[in-house]
Design a protein around this motif. Sequence first.
Motif, PDB file in Angstrom:
ATOM      1  N   HIS A 287     -55.439   5.549  -0.717  1.00 14.88           N
ATOM      2  CA  HIS A 287     -54.551   4.892   0.239  1.00 14.88           C
ATOM      3  C   HIS A 287     -54.896   3.423   0.381  1.00 14.88           C
ATOM      4  CE1 HIS A 287     -52.524   8.521   1.772  1.00 14.88           C
ATOM      5  NE2 HIS A 287     -53.565   9.079   1.211  1.00 14.88           N
TER       6      HIS A 287
ATOM      7  N   ILE B 109     -50.004   7.186   9.807  1.00 13.59           N
ATOM      8  CA  ILE B 109     -50.768   8.425  10.018  1.00 13.59           C
ATOM      9  C   ILE B 109     -50.206   9.208  11.202  1.00 13.59           C
ATOM     10  CG2 ILE B 109     -53.047   9.352  10.636  1.00 13.59           C
ATOM     11  CD1 ILE B 109     -54.301   6.992   9.197  1.00 13.59           C
TER      12      ILE B 109
ATOM     13  N   VAL C 267     -53.386  15.194  11.580  1.00 16.87           N
ATOM     14  CA  VAL C 267     -54.841  15.045  11.450  1.00 16.87           C
ATOM     15  C   VAL C 267     -55.534  16.139  12.265  1.00 16.87           C
ATOM     16  CG1 VAL C 267     -56.828  13.544  11.898  1.00 16.87           C
ATOM     17  CG2 VAL C 267     -54.688  12.544  11.081  1.00 16.87           C
TER      18      VAL C 267
ATOM     19  N   THR D  28     -59.265   2.694   7.963  1.00 11.17           N
ATOM     20  CA  THR D  28     -59.052   3.523   9.145  1.00 11.17           C
ATOM     21  C   THR D  28     -60.299   4.343   9.447  1.00 11.17           C
ATOM     22  OG1 THR D  28     -56.739   3.677   8.476  1.00 11.17           O
ATOM     23  CG2 THR D  28     -57.478   5.198  10.187  1.00 11.17           C
TER      24      THR D  28
ATOM     25  N   PHE E 184     -55.081  11.328   4.328  1.00 10.27           N
ATOM     26  CA  PHE E 184     -54.652  10.327   5.322  1.00 10.27           C
ATOM     27  C   PHE E 184     -55.176   8.916   5.042  1.00 10.27           C
ATOM     28  CE2 PHE E 184     -55.104  14.467   7.466  1.00 10.27           C
ATOM     29  CZ  PHE E 184     -53.767  14.673   7.826  1.00 10.27           C
TER      30      PHE E 184
ATOM     31  N   ILE F 213     -58.205   8.011   5.509  1.00  8.94           N
ATOM     32  CA  ILE F 213     -59.231   7.699   6.525  1.00  8.94           C
ATOM     33  C   ILE F 213     -60.591   7.698   5.837  1.00  8.94           C
ATOM     34  CG2 ILE F 213     -60.362   8.509   8.630  1.00  8.94           C
ATOM     35  CD1 ILE F 213     -57.645   9.822   9.392  1.00  8.94           C
TER      36      ILE F 213
END
Length: 324
Positions: free
Chosen positions: A25, A239, A244, A270, A299, A301
Amino acid sequence: MAHDHAHHDHGGHSHGHHGHSHHGHGHHGHVHAPAEFGRAFAIGIALNTGFVLIEALFGILSGSMALLADAGHNLSDVLGLVVAWAAAVLGRRAPSPRFTYGLRGSSILAALFNAVFLLVAVGAITWEAILRFADPPPVAETTVIVVALVGIAVNGLTAWLFASGRKDDLNIRGAYLHMVADAAVSAGVVVAAIVIMLTGWNWLDPLVSLVIVAVIVAGTWGLLRDSVTMSLAAVPPGIDPAAVRRCLAERPGVVEVHDLHVWSMSTTETALTAHLVMPSGHPGNAFLAECGQVLRERFGIAHATLQVELAGGPACTLAPDHVV
């Protein structure tokens, strides 16, 4: 995670071995952005500073307020580029005992400053345009057309330098939007000057500047909104926090997820913290590593911190939703 970031910053060739998932990402955007766009920033700042000086001079000589306004707008871009570049460089600073995330968050401040500054510049252009409707002065059209065409070339080239990074990093997108907006401003100035030359309608000059203002505001609004929400540690727009939460709740052995926070560490990275209630006890490091990998792949993250709690008492003081 400190080692992880440090490693990617220096080891440009090692990315291939990690597989794509790790960089899937926006995470990889920031790692490359400063080094890759350093030259773009330098060229953009040099080109645009030179052009601002030339455009302001010819604006005065030709009696064209449109050129002067365009020069002012180009100047706001130069400042925007300087701020964005500074943020990109600061974002690579290693963490310190006081700034434990490094200075990555400066990219959010830069994006915010950029948006606010552009809106202020737009306000000044609007004010000037409205004043000019009452008594539009004559303009040396040929000079205006030539200088504005040079402006399109300068801004088009600079926008092209940043085009590849505009998806990954809010700052690069800010720089890119500024340049595209500038090319549009210069194009509007050219069109207005040609029509004035043919018709003598001097009021077209301020009218066109108002149309351009509308275009710029439309583009800047998103940048302002995103940078303000990031400053307030909101969940990044791409997101879904419910997804999540579901993802963590579905991990084996987890019966409850609370105190879940997802926020932007920078314009590209993130972070997440959450408490997982696991009655069977601590599942071990492999479970935590696997959670981290899933969060990264699904995601984007990259920086997750998970606290494991046992079922029963005493209750976690941060469990209720209204407690931060």
